[in-house]
Design a protein around this motif. Structure first.
Motif, short mmCIF file in Angstrom:
data_model
loop_
_atom_site.label_atom_id
_atom_site.label_comp_id
_atom_site.label_asym_id
_atom_site.label_seq_id
_atom_site.Cartn_x
_atom_site.Cartn_y
_atom_site.Cartn_z
N PRO A 274 0.81 -1.23 0.00
CA PRO A 274 0.00 0.00 0.00
C PRO A 274 0.84 1.27 0.00
O PRO A 274 0.43 2.28 -0.59
N ASP A 275 2.02 1.25 0.65
CA ASP A 275 2.92 2.41 0.58
C ASP A 275 3.21 2.77 -0.87
O ASP A 275 3.13 3.94 -1.28
N LEU A 276 3.59 1.77 -1.66
CA LEU A 276 3.95 2.00 -3.05
C LEU A 276 2.76 2.45 -3.88
O LEU A 276 2.85 3.40 -4.66
N LEU A 277 1.64 1.75 -3.72
CA LEU A 277 0.45 2.12 -4.47
C LEU A 277 0.04 3.56 -4.18
O LEU A 277 -0.20 4.35 -5.11
N ASN A 278 -0.04 3.90 -2.92
CA ASN A 278 -0.49 5.24 -2.56
C ASN A 278 0.48 6.31 -3.03
O ASN A 278 0.06 7.41 -3.43
N PHE A 279 1.78 6.00 -2.98
CA PHE A 279 2.76 6.98 -3.45
C PHE A 279 2.60 7.22 -4.95
O PHE A 279 2.51 8.37 -5.40
N VAL A 280 2.58 6.15 -5.75
CA VAL A 280 2.49 6.31 -7.19
C VAL A 280 1.17 6.97 -7.58
O VAL A 280 1.13 7.89 -8.39
N ILE A 281 0.08 6.51 -6.99
CA ILE A 281 -1.23 7.12 -7.28
C ILE A 281 -1.21 8.61 -6.95
O ILE A 281 -1.72 9.44 -7.70
N GLY A 282 -0.59 8.96 -5.83
CA GLY A 282 -0.53 10.35 -5.41
C GLY A 282 0.31 11.22 -6.31
O GLY A 282 0.11 12.44 -6.39
N GLN A 283 1.27 10.61 -7.01
CA GLN A 283 2.17 11.37 -7.88
C GLN A 283 1.65 11.52 -9.29
O GLN A 283 2.06 12.43 -10.01
N VAL A 284 0.78 10.63 -9.70
CA VAL A 284 0.46 10.55 -11.12
C VAL A 284 -0.34 11.75 -11.61
O VAL A 284 0.16 12.57 -12.38
N ASP A 285 -1.60 11.88 -11.18
CA ASP A 285 -2.42 12.96 -11.72
C ASP A 285 -3.78 12.91 -11.05
O ASP A 285 -4.22 11.86 -10.61
N ASP A 286 -4.44 14.05 -11.02
CA ASP A 286 -5.82 14.08 -10.53
C ASP A 286 -6.80 13.64 -11.60
O ASP A 286 -7.97 13.41 -11.31
N ASP A 287 -6.32 13.51 -12.84
CA ASP A 287 -7.19 13.11 -13.94
C ASP A 287 -7.38 11.60 -13.90
O ASP A 287 -6.42 10.84 -14.07
N PRO A 288 -8.60 11.10 -13.69
CA PRO A 288 -8.82 9.65 -13.61
C PRO A 288 -8.36 8.89 -14.85
O PRO A 288 -7.92 7.75 -14.75
N SER A 289 -8.42 9.51 -16.01
CA SER A 289 -8.01 8.82 -17.24
C SER A 289 -6.51 8.58 -17.25
O SER A 289 -6.04 7.55 -17.76
N VAL A 290 -5.74 9.52 -16.70
CA VAL A 290 -4.29 9.35 -16.63
C VAL A 290 -3.94 8.28 -15.61
O VAL A 290 -3.09 7.41 -15.86
N LEU A 291 -4.59 8.30 -14.47
CA LEU A 291 -4.36 7.27 -13.46
C LEU A 291 -4.65 5.89 -14.02
O LEU A 291 -3.89 4.94 -13.80
N GLU A 292 -5.73 5.78 -14.75
CA GLU A 292 -6.11 4.47 -15.30
C GLU A 292 -5.06 3.97 -16.28
O GLU A 292 -4.76 2.78 -16.34
N LYS A 293 -4.48 4.87 -17.06
CA LYS A 293 -3.42 4.47 -17.98
C LYS A 293 -2.20 3.95 -17.23
O LYS A 293 -1.67 2.88 -17.56
N VAL A 294 -1.74 4.70 -16.25
CA VAL A 294 -0.52 4.33 -15.53
C VAL A 294 -0.71 3.09 -14.68
O VAL A 294 0.19 2.24 -14.59
N MET A 295 -1.89 2.96 -14.09
CA MET A 295 -2.12 1.85 -13.17
C MET A 295 -2.69 0.60 -13.85
O MET A 295 -2.69 -0.47 -13.24
N TYR A 296 -3.14 0.73 -15.10
CA TYR A 296 -3.78 -0.43 -15.73
C TYR A 296 -3.56 -0.50 -17.24
O TYR A 296 -2.95 -1.45 -17.74
N ARG A 297 -4.05 0.50 -17.99
CA ARG A 297 -4.14 0.34 -19.43
C ARG A 297 -2.79 0.22 -20.13
O ARG A 297 -2.65 -0.53 -21.11
N ASN A 298 -1.78 0.97 -19.69
CA ASN A 298 -0.49 0.91 -20.37
C ASN A 298 0.15 -0.47 -20.25
O ASN A 298 0.70 -1.00 -21.22
N ALA A 299 0.09 -1.06 -19.06
CA ALA A 299 0.62 -2.40 -18.87
C ALA A 299 -0.21 -3.43 -19.63
O ALA A 299 0.33 -4.39 -20.20
#
Length: 308
Positions: A274-299
């Motif tokens: 959870p430390d890692l998840l929360n850190f990366v999520i917190g750094q990525v973007d407030d835009d849900p579409s960008v978060l979804e790309k980094v956390m799911y769609r790109n991989a």
């Protein structure tokens, strides 16, 4: 915790599963059985034990993973194909989709045969041979020589494209300019940089070198990067320079070429999942579409979870 990242699936693009104690797949682990042997990321003794699917899937709690990518964990295995077969069996039996990045030695005469063996397994997506090498720092070098200068290695790299395989690139910033020149010659091999570019030197000079090298790689449209391996270089300090390098990476590569990876269980030496998840999520973007790309769609796209 409710965040925007709880509204879509998460794929972990970089983790390991292993069983040096029980070894039901007869993989024949080497460094994991050399208890107490220091690695470039520190003393691995706490993780030199079985780490399997049930323990891994429990790590993100309360979140869950929709899929993940196992990355090879030992270049000295007597038969690296046995590791691929072992992970394929875990994925098949568990119902959890695990794409596989196997090990093969691109400098070996039987490299083509190694690829053929790996490709017999449906979830094989790519190859990793760590090339991280510093001639004056053997203590942190993963490779004994500069593989980028090996003519056999360079020549056989092209075989990855023939089989539609990607390459996981783990190297040091000092090697990035040479790597960028080489990779530019092979735009048909998709590449992902592991562990945010392995920033082993966090001095001002080291960070300048990292930034210059990452920019050179980011200019290549077929190169992506993983936000992974934080504990290897920042230990438990997810602030300051960890924030700076994450933000710089996101700016250089953009939202379509960055993906999350936990590097578990290695990063568990200093951080919780959870430390890692929360850190990366917190750094990525407030835009849900960008978060979804980094956390799911790109991989999902890069490692072809759809199977194509």
């Amino acid at each position: 915790m409710n965040t925007k990242a709880d509204t879509f699936p998460i794929i972990d693009a970089h983790h390991h599963l292993w069983a040096p104690q029980s070894d039901p797949g007869q993989v024949g682990y080497v460094w994991l059985r050399n208890l107490g042997a220091m690695k470039p990321f520190g003393d691995p003794t706490p993780i030199q034990r079985d780490y399997l699917i049930d323990e891994f899937l429990a790590e993100p709690d309360p979140r869950t993973l929709a899929g993940s990518v196992h990355v090879q964990c030992d270049p000295k295995l007597p038969n690296p194909i046995a590791e691929t077969a072992f992970i394929q069996g875990i994925s098949d039996a568990s119902g959890h989709p695990i794409m596989i990045v196997g090990f093969a030695d691109l400098a070996a005469g039987d490299f083509a045969d190694q690829l053929s063996g790996h490709l017999a397994h449906a979830n094989l997506r790519g190859i990793r041979q760590i090339i991280a090498h510093l001639p004056d720092r053997p203590d942190i070098s993963f490779a004994a020589t500069n593989l980028l200068a090996d003519l056999t290695w360079r020549g056989q790299y092209a075989l990855l494209a023939d089989h539609g395989l990607s390459f996981d690139l783990q190297l040091y910033p000092e090697q990035m300019p040479e790597a960028a020149d080489f990779l530019a010659q092979h735009p048909d091999v998709s590449v992902v940089i592991d562990h945010i570019g392995s920033p082993h030197d966090l001095s001002d000079a080291g960070l300048t070198r990292w930034s210059s090298g990452m920019r050179a790689l980011a200019h290549l449209p077929h190169v992506c990067v993983k936000l992974s391996g934080y504990a290897m270089y920042f230990r438990s300090e997810l602030a300051g320079k960890a924030v700076r390098l994450t933000q710089d990476t996101l700016r250089m590569f953009g939202p379509d070429r960055v993906m999350f990876g936990s590097n578990f269980p290695v990063d568990s030496l200093h951080l919780t999942y959870p430390d890692l998840l929360n850190f990366v999520i917190g750094q990525v973007d407030d835009d849900p579409s960008v978060l979804e790309k980094v956390m799911y769609r790109n991989a999902h796209r890069f490692y072809r979870f759809g199977g194509t």
